[in-house]
Design a protein around this motif. Structure first.
Motif, PDB file in Angstrom:
ATOM      1  N   ASP A   1      -1.743  -2.533  -5.009  1.00 12.03           N
ATOM      2  CA  ASP A   1      -0.562  -1.892  -5.591  1.00 12.03           C
ATOM      3  C   ASP A   1      -0.454  -2.211  -7.071  1.00 12.03           C
ATOM      4  O   ASP A   1      -0.786  -3.299  -7.519  1.00 12.03           O
ATOM      5  CB  ASP A   1       0.711  -2.365  -4.879  1.00 12.03           C
TER       6      ASP A   1
ATOM      7  N   ASN B   1       0.805  -1.224   0.000  1.00 12.74           N
ATOM      8  CA  ASN B   1       0.000   0.000   0.000  1.00 12.74           C
ATOM      9  C   ASN B   1       0.839   1.276   0.000  1.00 12.74           C
ATOM     10  O   ASN B   1       0.427   2.289   0.542  1.00 12.74           O
ATOM     11  CB  ASN B   1      -0.979   0.001   1.177  1.00 12.74           C
TER      12      ASN B   1
ATOM     13  N   THR C   1       3.800  -7.347  -2.616  1.00  9.56           N
ATOM     14  CA  THR C   1       3.080  -6.073  -2.587  1.00  9.56           C
ATOM     15  C   THR C   1       1.628  -6.357  -2.199  1.00  9.56           C
ATOM     16  O   THR C   1       1.222  -7.504  -2.085  1.00  9.56           O
ATOM     17  CB  THR C   1       3.136  -5.376  -3.961  1.00  9.56           C
TER      18      THR C   1
END
Length: 186
Positions: free
Chosen positions: A114, A81, A110
């Motif tokens: 993202d 994030n 991730t």
């Protein structure tokens, strides 16, 4: 002690100071069952505390993802994030720096929100035990394709500074009179 080292980074020194304290609200570690992780964590008064023998292997540092040089030698990088706040060219620069930071067998994890690396980037998307991650050094020739997963919307321009961010910037620069005037004007 544990046979690992952890480096935690954030742009905000206040966040780093909180992290160094080693005590977090249970919400911060949602999704983790403290009872199943009691060899790492201790639940105390509604908070979760990282055990001292684990904390000795963790260090924290203020770090900006826009820095041109990243630390190197990592087995795994968690970046969750954070990339959503950057425009596409900067995101790709950060992915390139992550790639250089990882050991040849390293992986990058991730968040689902993202953005992904560009299609020709040297990452291999892998799924294991319900976790999606990017493998760095497989060099298998496998490349990401746009239809593997939906791409989140990524701004082409950096986001405008919000009023709160502007006040923080002014305060950090010691421009308190301007910060107060701006706060009173809102």
């Amino acid at each position: 002690g544990p046979a690992f080292e952890i480096l935690g980074t954030d742009l905000d020194p206040v966040v780093i100071d909180t992290a160094r304290g080693g005590t977090y609200r249970r919400w911060s570690l949602r999704g983790l069952d403290p009872e199943q992780n009691r060899h790492w964590l201790k639940v105390e008064a509604g908070n979760v505390q990282i055990l001292p023998e684990v904390r000795q292997s963790v260090r924290f540092k203020v770090f900006n993802l826009r820095e041109p040089e990243f630390p190197v030698g990592f087995d795994i990088i968690f970046c969750r994030n954070a990339l959503i706040y950057f425009c596409q060219p900067v995101i790709q620069e950060i992915f390139d720096r992550f790639h250089k930071s990882l050991l040849p067998t390293g992986v990058l994890i991730t968040a689902g929100s993202d953005p992904r690396p560009r299609e020709d980037a040297p990452w291999q998307l892998e799924y294991r035990s319900g976790v999606t991650y990017y493998a760095r050094g497989r060099d298998s020739g496998v490349r990401l394709t746009a239809d593997e997963a939906p791409q989140p919307e990524v701004p082409t321009e950096p986001p405008a500074e919000t009023p709160v961010e502007r006040l923080r910037t002014l305060a950090r620069e010691g421009r308190y009179d301007e910060a107060i005037a701006q706060a009173n004007a809102q």
